[in-house]
Design an enzyme around this catalytic site. Structure first.
Site, PDB file in Angstrom:
ATOM      1  N   ASP A  86      -0.115   7.953   4.876  1.00 23.31           N
ATOM      2  CA  ASP A  86       0.818   6.963   4.320  1.00 23.31           C
ATOM      3  C   ASP A  86       0.165   5.611   4.075  1.00 23.31           C
ATOM      4  O   ASP A  86       0.826   4.580   4.139  1.00 23.31           O
ATOM      5  CB  ASP A  86       2.035   6.770   5.246  1.00 23.31           C
ATOM      6  CG  ASP A  86       2.684   8.071   5.609  1.00 23.31           C
ATOM      7  OD1 ASP A  86       2.846   8.901   4.713  1.00 23.31           O
ATOM      8  OD2 ASP A  86       3.005   8.269   6.800  1.00 23.31           O
TER       9      ASP A  86
ATOM     10  N   LYS B 150      -2.331   5.769  -0.617  1.00 17.32           N
ATOM     11  CA  LYS B 150      -3.388   6.386  -1.429  1.00 17.32           C
ATOM     12  C   LYS B 150      -2.906   6.651  -2.853  1.00 17.32           C
ATOM     13  O   LYS B 150      -3.663   6.501  -3.799  1.00 17.32           O
ATOM     14  CB  LYS B 150      -3.816   7.721  -0.810  1.00 17.32           C
ATOM     15  CG  LYS B 150      -4.492   7.587   0.530  1.00 17.32           C
ATOM     16  CD  LYS B 150      -4.849   8.940   1.099  1.00 17.32           C
ATOM     17  CE  LYS B 150      -3.664   9.767   1.555  1.00 17.32           C
ATOM     18  NZ  LYS B 150      -2.913   9.246   2.693  1.00 17.32           N
TER      19      LYS B 150
ATOM     20  N   GLY C  19       3.411  13.040   0.579  1.00 20.31           N
ATOM     21  CA  GLY C  19       4.366  12.495  -0.378  1.00 20.31           C
ATOM     22  C   GLY C  19       3.767  11.234  -0.935  1.00 20.31           C
ATOM     23  O   GLY C  19       3.540  10.294  -0.202  1.00 20.31           O
ATOM     24  N   HIS C  20       3.421  11.233  -2.197  1.00 26.29           N
ATOM     25  CA  HIS C  20       2.808  10.059  -2.788  1.00 26.29           C
ATOM     26  C   HIS C  20       3.807   9.365  -3.692  1.00 26.29           C
ATOM     27  O   HIS C  20       4.354   9.967  -4.599  1.00 26.29           O
ATOM     28  CB  HIS C  20       1.556  10.445  -3.584  1.00 26.29           C
ATOM     29  CG  HIS C  20       0.424  10.855  -2.695  1.00 26.29           C
ATOM     30  ND1 HIS C  20      -0.730  11.420  -3.156  1.00 26.29           N
ATOM     31  CD2 HIS C  20       0.271  10.757  -1.360  1.00 26.29           C
ATOM     32  CE1 HIS C  20      -1.541  11.657  -2.146  1.00 26.29           C
ATOM     33  NE2 HIS C  20      -0.940  11.276  -1.042  1.00 26.29           N
TER      34      HIS C  20
ATOM     35  N   GLN D  53      -2.634  12.999   3.790  1.00 19.54           N
ATOM     36  CA  GLN D  53      -2.599  12.601   5.218  1.00 19.54           C
ATOM     37  C   GLN D  53      -3.734  11.598   5.476  1.00 19.54           C
ATOM     38  O   GLN D  53      -4.103  10.878   4.570  1.00 19.54           O
ATOM     39  CB  GLN D  53      -2.697  13.802   6.148  1.00 19.54           C
ATOM     40  CG  GLN D  53      -1.482  14.727   6.116  1.00 19.54           C
ATOM     41  CD  GLN D  53      -1.539  15.758   5.019  1.00 19.54           C
ATOM     42  OE1 GLN D  53      -2.537  16.420   4.825  1.00 19.54           O
ATOM     43  NE2 GLN D  53      -0.453  15.924   4.291  1.00 19.54           N
TER      44      GLN D  53
END
Ligand code: IMP
Length: 434
Positions: A13, A16, A40-41, A225
């Site tokens: 988180d 990225k 989750g981006h 991650q």
């Protein structure tokens, strides 16, 4: 042309997605090499927010290709949904923009059920997984009984392999007091349909990447991650089930390690962690609450509130070491505006012992408390800043101190969620090319 790897330098988180999105402007291909839809981006472009779990955020750029490598575990339902949503919103208009490795392993319904049932059974000792079936799918991969995308595309082979695995998965679930609410024929029908949706994208991704490099294309490897969640190098067992470090960019995509030219770590200007596990610079007070509220620190995948704390240079130095980082991008610096003082964890204290490098023993780490250096904060809003010299003096001092302590230069600073809310200090693709 140069290839760049972008890695989370903390517990995931780190933001990225935004950097990958920005760097995609210069790269030709974006590659995911590990993890699954536990990631989750969030990318914000022109005020529009898109959350992607499997497909690299580079897909939002027309003309760029994205690869889901062999090291990724794929939930076909989630991937099919992402494809449909992207298509509906005007992205992914050509099939050849997305390459899905035939060797990527498939997350099956029993993997998700096992993940949830085991966590439930573990009670207070749980890992705090995302419940997406990531761990059980990697377990089956290593146990050599996994199902891969190439199996999904062959109805007969898929049916045989499902039959082989389903009975033992049901038994294991029953032992955990859980069950699978789906019958074999319905499952096979559903997955056959999903296989047809994914078939146009399924390829030998390693060969595809080889040709892309031969044609002079530059690759951007997008880690999911973060370093401290790596199954080998993270705070085991409170980790995810894949190698999140830069070396796996090669293994998880089928390129050789000599194809990885630069490795950039992404770190928040503070820190966060989701799920259980040691976190010496965690703040369980009002300051931690404020970081969570101002930084909107809630999981993009699960919505869970993230644990928050000050930046930890022991963790970052460790990330520099195990990834071979040659640059660090700092995100969410704007969140620290208005804090009267900002702190940097520069050491740990554990009883009467002190550490200036991360202890590798989990039990020791669990007992460690961070020792801080404190610096004056700043009050200026940073959203409009685009040049280093326009950052407040105290913010620059803070960043310079971090760079000095970790021994790696800062290549970019993010001051807001939008793509252009960034202070770029180095052109990574140009530098790598030199
Ligand atoms: P899993 O990957 O779902 O098995 O979860 C294992 C650990 O990794 C848990 O602590 C999760 O909260 C954490 N985790 C997994 N994916 C992410 C991510 O994308 N960001 C942050 N933490 C994650």
């Amino acid at each position: 042309m140069p290839n760049v790897v972008v890695i989370g330098a903390q517990w995931g988180d780190e933001g990225k997605g935004k950097f990958v999105d920005l760097l995609t402007l210069q790269a030709d291909v974006v590659v995911r090499f590990q993890g699954g839809n536990n990631a989750g981006h969030t990318v914000v472009v022109g005020g529009k927010k898109t959350i992607l779990h499997l497909i690299p955020s580079g897909i939002l750029h027309p003309g760029k290709a994205c690869v889901i490598g062999n090291g990724v575990v794929v939930d076909p339902e989630v991937l099919a949904e992402e494809i449909a949503e992207l298509k509906a919103s005007g992205s992914l208009q050509q099939d050849d923009q997305l390459v899905l490795s035939l060797d990527a392993h498939v997350i099956m319904p029993w993997h998700k059920a096992l993940d949830i049932a085991r966590e439930h059974r573990a009670g207070a000792g749980k890992i705090g997984t995302t419940g997406r079936g990531i761990g059980p799918t990697y377990e089956d991969k290593v146990a050599r009984r996994g199902l891969r995308i190439r199996d999904l595309l062959d109805d007969q082979r898929f049916a045989r392999k499902v039959k082989e695995r389903l009975a033992s998965a049901r038994e294991e679930l029953a032992r955990l007091g859980a069950s699978l609410d789906v019958e074999e024929p319905a499952l096979l029908k559903k997955y056959a349909e999903l296989g047809r949706v994914l078939a146009p994208y399924a390829k030998d991704a390693s060969l595809w990447l080889h040709h892309a490099m031969k044609a002079g294309k530059s690759l951007l490897f997008e880690g999911a991650q973060g370093t401290l969640l790596d199954v080998d190098h993270g705070t085991y067992p409170f980790v995810t089930s894949s190698n999140t470090v830069a070396g796996n960019a090669a293994c998880g995509s089928g390129v050789g390690p000599t194809a990885l030219h630069r490795v950039i770590g992404i770190s928040k200007a503070y820190s966060t962690r989701v799920g259980s596990g040691p976190y010496p610079s965690e703040l369980k007070d009002e300051t931690g609450e404020k970081l969570r509220a101002v930084g909107a620190e809630f999981g993009a995948t699960t919505g869970r509130p993230r644990r928050t704390g000050w930046i930890d240079v022991l963790a970052l130095r460790y990330a520099v070491r195990v990834n071979g980082l040659d640059g660090v991008a700092i995100t969410k610096l704007d969140v620290l505006t208005g804090f009267p003082e900002v702190k940097i964890a520069t050491g740990y204290r554990c009883g009467n012992r002190t550490f200036d490098e991360m202890p590798s023993d989990l039990e020791t780490l669990e007992k460690c408390e961070a020792v801080y250096e404190s610096m004056p904060g700043w009050t200026e809003k940073l959203g409009g800043v685009r040049r280093w010299e326009d950052l407040p003096r105290n913010a620059r001092t803070y960043l310079e101190r971090i760079a000095q302590l970790i021994g790696v230069k800062i290549v970019a600073v993010s001051v807001g969620a939008e793509r252009d809310e960034t202070v770029v200090l180095e052109n990574l693709f140009q530098k790598a090319h030199a």
